[in-house]
Design an enzyme around this catalytic site. Structure first.
Site, PDB file in Angstrom:
ATOM      1  NE  ARG A 286      24.617  42.292  27.700  1.00  0.00           N
ATOM      2  CZ  ARG A 286      24.051  43.050  26.737  1.00  0.00           C
ATOM      3  NH1 ARG A 286      22.971  43.490  26.690  1.00  0.00           N
ATOM      4  NH2 ARG A 286      24.816  42.560  25.618  1.00  0.00           N
TER       5      ARG A 286
ATOM      6  NE  ARG B 271      21.838  37.406  21.386  1.00  0.00           N
ATOM      7  CZ  ARG B 271      21.136  38.579  20.795  1.00  0.00           C
ATOM      8  NH1 ARG B 271      21.260  39.629  21.802  1.00  0.00           N
ATOM      9  NH2 ARG B 271      20.292  38.639  19.694  1.00  0.00           N
TER      10      ARG B 271
ATOM     11  CD  GLU C  17      20.179  45.435  25.197  1.00  0.00           C
ATOM     12  OE1 GLU C  17      21.180  44.328  25.041  1.00  0.00           O
ATOM     13  OE2 GLU C  17      19.564  45.664  24.316  1.00  0.00           O
TER      14      GLU C  17
ATOM     15  CG  HIS D 240      15.586  40.895  22.875  1.00  0.00           C
ATOM     16  ND1 HIS D 240      16.432  41.649  22.915  1.00  0.00           N
ATOM     17  CD2 HIS D 240      15.589  39.816  22.164  1.00  0.00           C
ATOM     18  CE1 HIS D 240      17.363  41.206  21.866  1.00  0.00           C
ATOM     19  NE2 HIS D 240      16.733  39.804  21.351  1.00  0.00           N
TER      20      HIS D 240
ATOM     21  CE1 TYR E 276      14.651  43.906  17.682  1.00  0.00           C
ATOM     22  CE2 TYR E 276      15.921  42.901  19.493  1.00  0.00           C
ATOM     23  CZ  TYR E 276      15.885  43.942  18.438  1.00  0.00           C
ATOM     24  OH  TYR E 276      16.905  45.000  18.297  1.00  0.00           O
TER      25      TYR E 276
ATOM     26  CD  GLU F 194      21.199  40.572  26.529  1.00  0.00           C
ATOM     27  OE1 GLU F 194      22.032  39.809  26.219  1.00  0.00           O
ATOM     28  OE2 GLU F 194      20.962  41.691  26.020  1.00  0.00           O
TER      29      GLU F 194
ATOM     30  CD  GLU G  30      25.234  41.909  22.044  1.00  0.00           C
ATOM     31  OE1 GLU G  30      25.157  43.091  22.820  1.00  0.00           O
ATOM     32  OE2 GLU G  30      24.241  41.360  21.562  1.00  0.00           O
TER      33      GLU G  30
ATOM     34  CG  ASP H 227      18.373  39.735  24.773  1.00  0.00           C
ATOM     35  OD1 ASP H 227      17.710  39.962  25.505  1.00  0.00           O
ATOM     36  OD2 ASP H 227      19.252  40.464  24.122  1.00  0.00           O
TER      37      ASP H 227
ATOM     38  CD1 TRP I   6      10.486  48.018  22.708  1.00  0.00           C
ATOM     39  CD2 TRP I   6      12.281  46.256  22.782  1.00  0.00           C
ATOM     40  NE1 TRP I   6      10.931  47.803  21.457  1.00  0.00           N
ATOM     41  CE2 TRP I   6      11.962  46.774  21.399  1.00  0.00           C
ATOM     42  CE3 TRP I   6      13.126  45.459  22.678  1.00  0.00           C
ATOM     43  CZ2 TRP I   6      12.796  46.322  20.397  1.00  0.00           C
ATOM     44  CZ3 TRP I   6      13.876  44.859  21.825  1.00  0.00           C
ATOM     45  CH2 TRP I   6      13.423  45.570  20.432  1.00  0.00           C
TER      46      TRP I   6
HETATM   47  O1  KDG Z   1      19.047  49.105  20.050  1.00  0.00           O
HETATM   48  C1  KDG Z   1      18.567  47.861  20.283  1.00  0.00           C
HETATM   49  C2  KDG Z   1      19.360  46.925  20.195  1.00  0.00           C
HETATM   50  O2  KDG Z   1      20.566  47.218  20.244  1.00  0.00           O
HETATM   51  C3  KDG Z   1      19.177  45.365  20.979  1.00  0.00           C
HETATM   52  O3  KDG Z   1      17.780  45.229  20.850  1.00  0.00           O
HETATM   53  C4  KDG Z   1      20.056  44.486  20.879  1.00  0.00           C
HETATM   54  O4  KDG Z   1      19.363  43.494  22.612  1.00  0.00           O
HETATM   55  C5  KDG Z   1      20.192  43.698  21.700  1.00  0.00           C
HETATM   56  C6  KDG Z   1      21.541  43.011  22.252  1.00  0.00           C
HETATM   57  O5  KDG Z   1      21.716  42.433  23.310  1.00  0.00           O
HETATM   58  O6  KDG Z   1      22.462  43.154  21.196  1.00  0.00           O
HETATM   59 MG    MG Z   2      20.075  42.565  24.371  1.00  0.00          MG
END
Ligand code: KDG
Ligand code: MG
Length: 405
Positions: free
Chosen positions: A285, A147, A264, A214, A159, A238, A341, A212, A405
């Site tokens: 996920r 990733r 997630e 996010h 982030y 992602e 992951e 990702d 987020w």
């Molecule tokens: O608690 C949030 C994190 O685990 C997250 O932001 C990490 O996005 C993440 C990932 O894919 O590992």
């Molecule tokens: Mg993630």
């Protein structure tokens, strides 16, 4: 056999973990992970005040009934706090069942579907060159999928990029108030296609790439990004967008063939049912810790299998080694598993507290054959690392607007 005691531990070997120990009158015990990043004490209290007293005296072998008792039996269904509490109890009960049967949990789930669990590593960099050098290191270590994340020029903190922090644990575990980060889709769009163009130029097709977002993009922006990244053949993109409205993914899907992954933060099948059933996503996920444990994830995986959606469990540092073990067993025994992951086995302190014999071999996790989940928890070591309040960051646009987020 009866449940005699339930203990809850909150420990911080670099970041917070909530660990549950379900003890029985026959001396066998099981372990579960209930870590909810930035809301750890809410789950710990929920378990101590509202779950533990109701389970004393019950038969720990009745996993499905206890799961339904804590899920359906409660007026306030679902939600991250409830489902993390259910998850930890559920993992602990599978651990007990395995120990009683003298079998690893993957055997109870149906046995091996594969020899090892393919994982994706993280390459995080302050610049594109920095990220690509980290990809090279991952390939050298034997990873088959990576990733890629890079800091966005001109923005205050990105982030998931390490900045001046030494490791992921430190990044996540020591923020007593939520830091504020910036977001600009325009600046991000200038960076990301170049990142993957240069990654393919340098590494060719020898490795899978993932990314990702996010959840920072609107659905139409995600659609645009998916199209821009099509030439670079990602294994998946992602969390391109938030999907409280699951139909957001219908819109994205109409525009791009870049495979999509999400889940997630999901707690039950109801968070992703439409996306799976309509085949708007390719990978789900969900994590055992956040989606009701092994029992919860198994229900979602089996449903996803019908619609050609594969699993790609969340594996960030805020999932403890007990969740990691639960995933290794699930991934080994789930036919529609896709990829896991993986961010390493944790720092030294973490490895002293949680002991196991899972191995990483040529980019695959080899599941432990120890009875149950195969993780030991050292309570005395854990006591030396007390809980510290720590938060995930919040994100704002450059004009100060609070962002997704
Ligand atoms: O608690 C949030 C994190 O685990 C997250 O932001 C990490 O996005 C993440 C990932 O894919 O590992
Ligand atoms: Mg993630």
């Amino acid at each position: 056999m009866k449940i005699s005691e339930i203990k809850v531990f909150v420990t911080n070997p670099g970041r917070n973990f909530v660990t549950v120990k379900v003890c029985t009158d026959e001396g066998v015990y099981g372990l579960g992970d209930a870590t909810l990043n930035g809301r750890e004490m809410a789950v710990a209290t929920y378990l101590e005040e509202h779950v533990a007293p109701c389970l004393i005296g019950r038969n720990p072998q009745d996993i499905e009934d206890i799961w339904q008792y804590l899920y359906q039996g409660v007026y306030w269904r679902r939600g991250p706090v409830t489902m993390a509490a259910i998850a930890a109890i559920d993992m602990a009960l599978w651990d007990i069942k395995g120990k009683v049967a003298n079998l690893p949990v993957y055997q109870l789930l149906g046995g091996k579907c594969r020899q090892g669990v393919t994982v994706y590593a993280h390459a995080n960099g302050e610049t594109i060159d920095d990220t690509l050098d980290k990809v090279a290191e991952c390939i050298e270590q034997g990873f088959k999928a990576v990733r890629l994340q890079t800091a966005i020029p001109g923005l205050k903190e990105t982030y998931g990029v390490l900045g001046d922090k030494k490791d992921y644990f430190e990044l996540q575990g020591n923020r007593p108030l939520p830091p504020e980060q910036e977001w600009s889709t325009a600046k991000y769009f200038k960076l990301v296609p170049e990142l993957f163009e240069r990654a393919r130029e340098r590494f060719g097709d020898q490795v899978h790439f993932l990314h990702d977002v996010h959840s920072r993009l609107t659905p139409i922006e995600s659609a645009k990004l998916g199209k821009m990244l099509e030439p670079y053949n990602l294994l998946f993109l992602e969390d391109a967008s938030i999907a409280e409205n699951q139909a957001n993914y219908e819109l994205i899907r109409q525009h791009t063939t870049t495979p999509l992954a999400i889940g997630e933060t999901y707690n039950t099948i109801w968070d992703c049912k439409d996306m799976i059933q309509n085949q708007w996503i390719d990978f789900i996920r969900v994590a055992a810790t956040h989606a009701g444990g092994i029992t919860g994830v198994k229900k979602i995986s089996d449903f996803a299998a019908v619609y050609n959606v594969r699993t790609a469990p969340h594996g960030a540092p805020d999932l403890s080694p007990i969740c990691f073990a639960a995933h290794a067993h699930l991934n080994t025994a789930t036919h529609n598993f896709g990829i896991q992951e993986f961010v390493g086995f944790g720092n030294e302190a973490c490895q002293k507290i949680f002991k196991h014999d899972f191995k990483l071999d040529n980019g695959m996790i080899i599941v432990s054959d120890a009875p149950g989940l195969g993780v030991e928890f050292d309570e005395q070591q854990a006591e030396q690392y007390q809980y510290k309040r720590s938060y995930l960051p919040v994100s704002r646009l450059e004009d100060g607007t609070l962002w997704h987020w």
